[in-house]
Design an enzyme around this catalytic site. Sequence first.
Site, mmCIF file in Angstrom:
data_model
loop_
_atom_site.group_PDB
_atom_site.id
_atom_site.type_symbol
_atom_site.label_atom_id
_atom_site.label_comp_id
_atom_site.label_asym_id
_atom_site.label_seq_id
_atom_site.Cartn_x
_atom_site.Cartn_y
_atom_site.Cartn_z
ATOM 1 N N LYS A 249 0.725 -1.097 -0.258
ATOM 2 C CA LYS A 249 0.051 0.090 -0.040
ATOM 3 C C LYS A 249 0.935 1.287 -0.046
ATOM 4 C CE LYS A 249 -3.777 -2.323 2.288
ATOM 5 N NZ LYS A 249 -4.553 -2.652 3.484
ATOM 6 N N GLN B 45 -4.202 -0.846 9.550
ATOM 7 C CA GLN B 45 -4.126 -2.575 8.985
ATOM 8 C C GLN B 45 -4.745 -3.472 10.026
ATOM 9 O OE1 GLN B 45 -2.979 -3.393 5.768
ATOM 10 N NE2 GLN B 45 -3.924 -5.494 6.482
ATOM 11 N N ASP C 235 -10.835 3.484 4.129
ATOM 12 C CA ASP C 235 -11.343 2.102 4.220
ATOM 13 C C ASP C 235 -12.737 2.034 4.244
ATOM 14 O OD1 ASP C 235 -9.627 0.011 3.865
ATOM 15 O OD2 ASP C 235 -8.797 0.017 5.931
#
Length: 301
Positions: free
Chosen positions: A55, A99, A122
Amino acid sequence: MDNFSKVLSGKAVADTVLEYVKSTTDRLVRQGIKPGLAVVIVGEDPASQVYVRSKGKKAEECGFLSIKHELAEQTSESQLLSLIASLNEDSTVHGILVQLPLPKHINADKVVQSISPDKDVDGFHYVNVGKLGTGAVAQAFVPCTPAGSMVLIEKVLGPDLSGLDAVVIGRSNIVGKPMANLLLAANATVTIAHSKTKNLRSVCRRADIIVAAVGRPRMVKSDWIKPGALIIDVGINRIVSDPDVGSKSRLVGDVDFDDALNTVGTITPVPGGVGPMTIAMLMANTLKAACLANGLPQPAF
Ligand code: NDP
């Protein structure tokens, strides 16, 4: 249609999305705006480390400010919450991603809900879940995997799915439910199937679109599929390969690709399908956050 042209490469579509993100970012940077993505990881989980690295690398390739916070496994919940609070206040950071999974002593939901909804790239904050659920799709940050799957569906069928039946297999908050909401917002008639669904085969067989997000290797067979249907295979399953193939393990989807190929209209492969779209949509969401934070029109994908 030959079988080759039935395979929809998510990699190719993701590259187009990323090119658009890069060129828009170039323009923003010339105006003095650099999109910033902060990725936070707690602990040493090797798979999470790989995801976070890729990422960060992709964010750099897009021309973003890419910030990584690597915290020790024993980091306390309150330390993590105060880091998020400082990132929420930091005007150089437009997107924040924590994460998952987090270590067990940290309440992941509390952490995710502490991210500013405006930086929640997200799409897991209740504000964004609520916007998507009420059909305010353009105003929401949509979770990256279903957002990417929807871009693939639009490539094949266009933006209006009126009159089409869609079945989403899986009802997770990360994939299944947001996927169903996106399909509904595009006017499809949507069924959400899950582990308690009876006669899944016949439920699937009437679908013009199947999105499989289950986590069961090659579960969906050709006789589950209406001829000509579009199949989006979200599943990523590592299986032990045939030793003859020469590798120890490989990735397969939730759909039996080889079996399904003769029946489908279009299918996404695993790997190289939804996976690359997921990371591309994270970049797209970060760009969107940067545009909105600066009062600019949001980019369209
Ligand atoms: P979850 O485990 O959270 O959800 C799986 C869903 O599948 C559940 O709703 C479960 O039903 C349902 N299910 C399980 N077994 C069956 C069955 N036999 N028949 C019908 N439904 C069943 O997984 P995720 O949603 O997080 O992920 C799904 C898959 O997608 C995984 O393979 C994951 O690796 C992959 N994935 C891929 C991504 C990508 O970038 N390509 C990103 C995210 C996930 P119930 O709710 O009743 O338990």
